[in-house]
Scaffold this motif. Structure first.
Motif, mmCIF file in Angstrom:
data_model
loop_
_atom_site.group_PDB
_atom_site.id
_atom_site.type_symbol
_atom_site.label_atom_id
_atom_site.label_comp_id
_atom_site.label_asym_id
_atom_site.label_seq_id
_atom_site.Cartn_x
_atom_site.Cartn_y
_atom_site.Cartn_z
ATOM 1 N N MET A 70 0.858 -1.256 -0.113
ATOM 2 C CA MET A 70 -0.011 0.145 0.139
ATOM 3 C C MET A 70 0.729 1.273 0.042
ATOM 4 N N ALA A 71 1.974 1.307 0.694
ATOM 5 C CA ALA A 71 2.817 2.296 0.821
ATOM 6 C C ALA A 71 3.564 2.677 -0.719
ATOM 7 N N ALA A 72 4.118 1.523 -1.057
ATOM 8 C CA ALA A 72 4.492 1.812 -2.399
ATOM 9 C C ALA A 72 3.494 2.174 -3.483
ATOM 10 N N MET A 73 2.437 1.707 -3.368
ATOM 11 C CA MET A 73 1.273 2.122 -4.323
ATOM 12 C C MET A 73 0.843 3.655 -4.180
ATOM 13 N N VAL A 74 0.618 4.176 -3.044
ATOM 14 C CA VAL A 74 0.496 5.522 -2.832
ATOM 15 C C VAL A 74 1.570 6.350 -3.331
ATOM 16 N N ASP A 75 2.894 5.868 -2.945
ATOM 17 C CA ASP A 75 3.944 6.779 -3.190
ATOM 18 C C ASP A 75 4.099 6.847 -4.788
ATOM 19 N N ARG A 76 3.773 5.703 -5.666
ATOM 20 C CA ARG A 76 3.798 5.865 -6.906
ATOM 21 C C ARG A 76 2.709 6.885 -7.455
ATOM 22 N N LEU A 77 1.359 6.918 -6.922
ATOM 23 C CA LEU A 77 0.381 7.867 -7.382
ATOM 24 C C LEU A 77 0.796 9.410 -7.032
ATOM 25 N N LEU A 78 1.585 9.669 -5.930
ATOM 26 C CA LEU A 78 1.818 10.843 -5.497
ATOM 27 C C LEU A 78 3.154 11.439 -6.448
ATOM 28 N N SER A 79 3.835 10.404 -7.041
ATOM 29 C CA SER A 79 5.005 10.849 -7.885
ATOM 30 C C SER A 79 4.568 11.645 -9.137
ATOM 31 N N THR A 80 3.149 11.181 -9.444
ATOM 32 C CA THR A 80 2.480 12.008 -10.858
ATOM 33 C C THR A 80 1.862 13.370 -10.240
ATOM 34 N N HIS A 81 1.889 13.649 -9.089
ATOM 35 C CA HIS A 81 1.375 15.120 -8.509
ATOM 36 C C HIS A 81 2.534 15.560 -7.686
ATOM 37 N N PRO A 82 3.510 16.170 -8.242
ATOM 38 C CA PRO A 82 4.714 16.714 -7.372
ATOM 39 C C PRO A 82 4.257 17.822 -6.634
ATOM 40 N N ARG A 83 3.275 18.728 -6.979
ATOM 41 C CA ARG A 83 3.030 19.774 -5.957
ATOM 42 C C ARG A 83 2.070 19.326 -4.666
ATOM 43 N N LEU A 125 2.339 17.481 0.926
ATOM 44 C CA LEU A 125 1.915 16.398 1.927
ATOM 45 C C LEU A 125 3.376 16.302 2.835
ATOM 46 N N VAL A 126 4.252 16.305 2.164
ATOM 47 C CA VAL A 126 5.708 16.096 2.649
ATOM 48 C C VAL A 126 6.117 17.219 3.605
ATOM 49 N N PHE A 127 5.623 18.126 3.368
ATOM 50 C CA PHE A 127 5.831 19.376 4.325
ATOM 51 C C PHE A 127 4.944 19.142 5.621
ATOM 52 N N LEU A 128 3.659 18.665 5.289
ATOM 53 C CA LEU A 128 2.595 18.422 6.584
ATOM 54 C C LEU A 128 3.188 17.312 7.240
ATOM 55 N N ASN A 129 3.685 16.273 6.807
ATOM 56 C CA ASN A 129 4.294 15.074 7.429
ATOM 57 C C ASN A 129 5.532 15.318 7.941
ATOM 58 N N ASP A 130 6.461 16.100 7.642
ATOM 59 C CA ASP A 130 7.728 16.536 8.183
ATOM 60 C C ASP A 130 7.467 17.153 9.533
ATOM 61 N N ARG A 131 6.419 18.291 9.372
ATOM 62 C CA ARG A 131 6.225 19.245 10.549
ATOM 63 C C ARG A 131 5.275 18.676 11.497
ATOM 64 N N PHE A 132 4.419 17.923 11.208
ATOM 65 C CA PHE A 132 3.460 17.276 12.201
ATOM 66 C C PHE A 132 3.406 16.017 12.353
ATOM 67 N N LEU A 133 3.513 14.902 11.562
ATOM 68 C CA LEU A 133 2.947 13.485 11.532
ATOM 69 C C LEU A 133 4.247 12.439 11.730
ATOM 70 N N SER A 134 5.473 12.974 11.155
ATOM 71 C CA SER A 134 6.504 12.108 11.140
ATOM 72 C C SER A 134 7.064 11.864 12.529
ATOM 73 N N LYS A 135 7.726 10.757 12.781
ATOM 74 C CA LYS A 135 8.304 10.217 14.160
ATOM 75 C C LYS A 135 9.676 10.632 14.134
ATOM 76 N N HIS A 136 10.164 10.897 12.966
ATOM 77 C CA HIS A 136 11.728 11.390 13.156
ATOM 78 C C HIS A 136 11.857 12.650 12.486
#
Length: 671
Positions: free
Chosen positions: A219-232, A237-248
């Motif tokens: 599932m992670a690989a599939m979602v990662d591939r889907l997001l690769s076609t929508h860079p913006r 999402l990467v910004f929100l993840n790094d700021r609030f959701l990431s454990k590291h």
């Protein structure tokens, strides 16, 4: 009472189950990640090297070493007192390469030294217990057929689970920065950490890992591939993840903290939101339990006081101490700290916590309150309290070289902020109860009749004492003085950055002048309109109290606007001084007209406006943020500007006295 006991029982269940999972978790980790001891030919040298690194950090009980055949990251785990370090096989076999092996192990040993390993896994365990426990009432309602409260409960439970997840992830990110800084205490270690950090895990959102199940990896690989076609979209999402959701934290974030360690002391929006949310969430439950235990009418105010005294120190020791620590460390680095993010977090947390509390479910109102006027009032008071605490932290940072030890600095910060935030929490919670009783009119009555509690007046006196002590110590301190040895390392310049001198004489003159200006307006009003009739005596006396409080509040605000960052702390001295002078002028003028002149009469008249000035000061304190980023000091303009605005505000208060003092305000408001 029953609802509160159920909530407390639920919290106790979460804690007990989380502790049980904490002690069972090492077994699960070893099985899931296939951890095992190193091979005999590798174990002797590996254990000896880890023992040497642990001894360098002062760790007496050396952690055991486990090896992961598939993992790519090192981590520490274990129950309290029985910690272990799991190393990937590629790293374990390279234990002789100190440039690669030592920084990683030092980082994990730093976690053990900070004693955050058990705490971290306990926080993670809470998440495993909380979600099923919150889902239990939902399941019972669906099975039993009683769905009347489900709609009111589901969104509260979902938001509580979400905020809990944010808390856990914020804790996990913060501990990594602390461990990095501990592992990079010397220039040589710093170079090794700076070389290592860019090689650590990236900030990708969906990162397939061998420790996850095959379904989750797919599932992670599939979602990662889907997001690769929508860079913006991916970038956001990467910004929100790094700021609030990431454990590291990301490698870039860790590198920035290593380059500028003061960033690790910054207190963020999430810090303020989380602390205020959980404190505000718990207040109604503690209040209900205290009310039931007191078992008598008219004890609601006392139960709110008990809840505030129990939970206010949590805000003081977390957010308040964090703001003072941020000011101190930023001063050592020669930078300014911005309190706006945490202030917004506290404002949002106070409102959301009361709203989400399960004690509000089933109240009949959409958000648990019938009068929405409480929401903006609570948010502004929370915002203002954070700004004022940050300003007090700035003047305390001025006198850091005069303090002999870190303990003196931190204990002062904890005590001051605990009392201060207890008073703020009492005001916010009491206002919520009053608005439910009678709306805005009841609030106006309560502000003069019940606001002046001993807790609030103690907080006012304490803020005045802290400001005076800081100004005295700063005045005795040389302009060029050495940085405190208990705070800085040898990489920081030895000269302590001075924030500039505040002209305390002008602060005192401004307070006295503003109070005299308020008295002049009062006397002029009395001479123009004449004596009060029998029906106007109470209303006019309370109008004079509003005048004194408003005069003090505008005096404090002008100090905050004309002196950047530390002005509100100066206003904590000037505001009450202006209020006391205005009340003194009123008492003296009243005695000239034949009224009572005694100490008891003065105290009766002075208490309500002093407490009201505190509340108004918090309400207008956010305006001082307009002057916060500037480094200029315009204290010379303070006396004239303060007098001008004091006259305007005092006159406006008397003109609007019929609005501020309702005609039915003579009754006593009992909570």
């Amino acid at each position: 009472m029953r609802r509160a006991l159920f909530a407390l029982a639920g919290a106790a269940t979460v804690g007990i189950c989380a502790l049980a999972i904490l002690y069972l978790n090492p077994i699960r980790i070893r099985r899931r990640r296939k951890l095992g001891p190193p091979k005999p030919e590798l174990r002797v040298g590996l254990d000896k090297r880890v023992e040497t690194l642990a001894a360098e950090e002062g760790i007496r009980r050396v952690p055991t070493v486990s090896m992961s055949p598939e993992g790519t990251d090192a981590f520490s785990y274990g129950a309290p007192g029985k910690y272990a370090i799991a190393l990937p096989r590629k790293l374990a076999v390279s234990w002789q390469k100190s440039s690669l092996f030592d920084p990683v192990v030092r980082h994990e040993i730093a976690h053990i030294w900070h004693r955050d390993v058990a705490f971290t896994w306990l926080a993670i365990s809470v998440q495993y217990v909380l979600v099923p426990l919150l889902a239990l009432p939902l399941a019972v309602g669906l099975i039993g057929g009683d769905r009347s409260l489900l709609g009111d409960y589901v969104w509260r439970a979902a938001l509580l689970a979400f905020v809990t997840g944010l808390v856990i992830r914020a804790l996990l990110r913060a501990r990594e920065h602390d461990a990095d800084l501990r592992a990079a205490r010397t220039p040589e270690r710093l170079d090794a950490m700076e070389f290592l950090v860019p090689t650590l895990r990236s900030g990708a959102i969906f990162r397939p890992s061998s420790k996850h199940s095959k379904l989750r990896q797919r599932m992670a690989a599939m979602v990662d591939r889907l997001l690769s076609t929508h860079p913006r979209l991916r970038q956001r999402l990467v910004f929100l993840n790094d700021r609030f959701l990431s454990k590291h934290p990301t490698p870039d974030q860790r590198s920035h903290v290593l380059a500028a360690p003061e960033q690790a002391a910054r207190i963020s929006f999430i810090d303020g939101l989380v602390a205020a949310f959980f404190v505000s969430l718990t207040v109604p439950l503690v209040t209900q339990v205290a009310s039931a235990l007191l078992a008598g009418p008219g004890h609601s105010d006392l139960s709110v006081l008990i809840a505030s005294l129990l939970l206010g120190p949590l805000l003081g020791a977390s957010v308040g101490l964090g703001l003072w620590r941020q000011a101190l460390v930023s001063r050592a680095a020669g930078r300014s700290a911005n309190p706006m993010p945490v202030a917004i977090g506290i404002a949002a947390g106070l409102v959301l916590g009361q709203t989400v509390s399960v004690s509000q479910s089933g109240s009949g109102a959409p958000l648990g309150f019938s009068h929405p006027v409480w929401f903006p009032i609570a948010a502004v008071l929370g915002f203002g309290s954070a700004i004022l605490s940050a300003s007090l932290g700035e003047i305390w940072a001025d006198v850091a070289p005069s303090l002999r030890s870190a303990r003196t600095s931190w204990l002062t910060a904890i005590v001051v902020n605990s009392i201060f935030f207890s008073a703020v929490l009492w005001v916010v919670t009491s206002l919520q109860l009053v608005t439910e009783i009678g709306g805005l009119n009841a609030v106006l009555v309560w502000l003069l009749q019940s606001l002046s509690s001993w807790l609030l007046l103690t907080s006012v006196g304490m803020l005045v004492a802290v400001a005076v002590a800081a100004f005295i110590l700063h005045g005795r301190q040389p302009r060029k003085t050495a940085s405190p040895g208990w705070l800085v390392s040898n990489r920081v310049p030895t000269t302590w950055p001075d924030g500039g001198r505040i002209n305390v004489s002008l602060i005192i003159i401004s307070g006295v002048a503003a109070g005299l200006a308020g008295t002049a307006v009062l006397i002029s009003f009395r001479l123009i309109v004449g004596p009060a009739t029998q029906s106007e005596i109470v209303q006019r006396a309370q109008g004079y109290m509003w005048l004194a409080a408003a005069t003090g509040a505008v005096t404090a605000l002008m100090a905050g606007l004309l002196e950047s960052r530390r002005g509100l702390a100066a206003g904590a001295l000037a505001g009450p001084l202006a209020t006391v002078v205005a009340i003194t002028g009123y008492v003296l003028f009243n005695s000239v007209l034949g009224g009572d002149l005694s100490w008891n009469f003065f105290v009766i008249l002075a208490r309500p406006p002093l407490a009201l000035e505190f509340a108004l000061f918090l309400f207008v304190a956010p305006m001082a943020l307009f002057a916060w980023p500037t480094a200029r000091c315009r204290t010379r303009l303070l006396p004239l500007t303060t007098v001008a605005f004091a006259v305007i505000v005092a006159a406006a208060t008397l003109v609007g006295r019929n609005v501020l003092v309702p005609s039915d305000s003579a009754f006593t408001l009992l909570l």
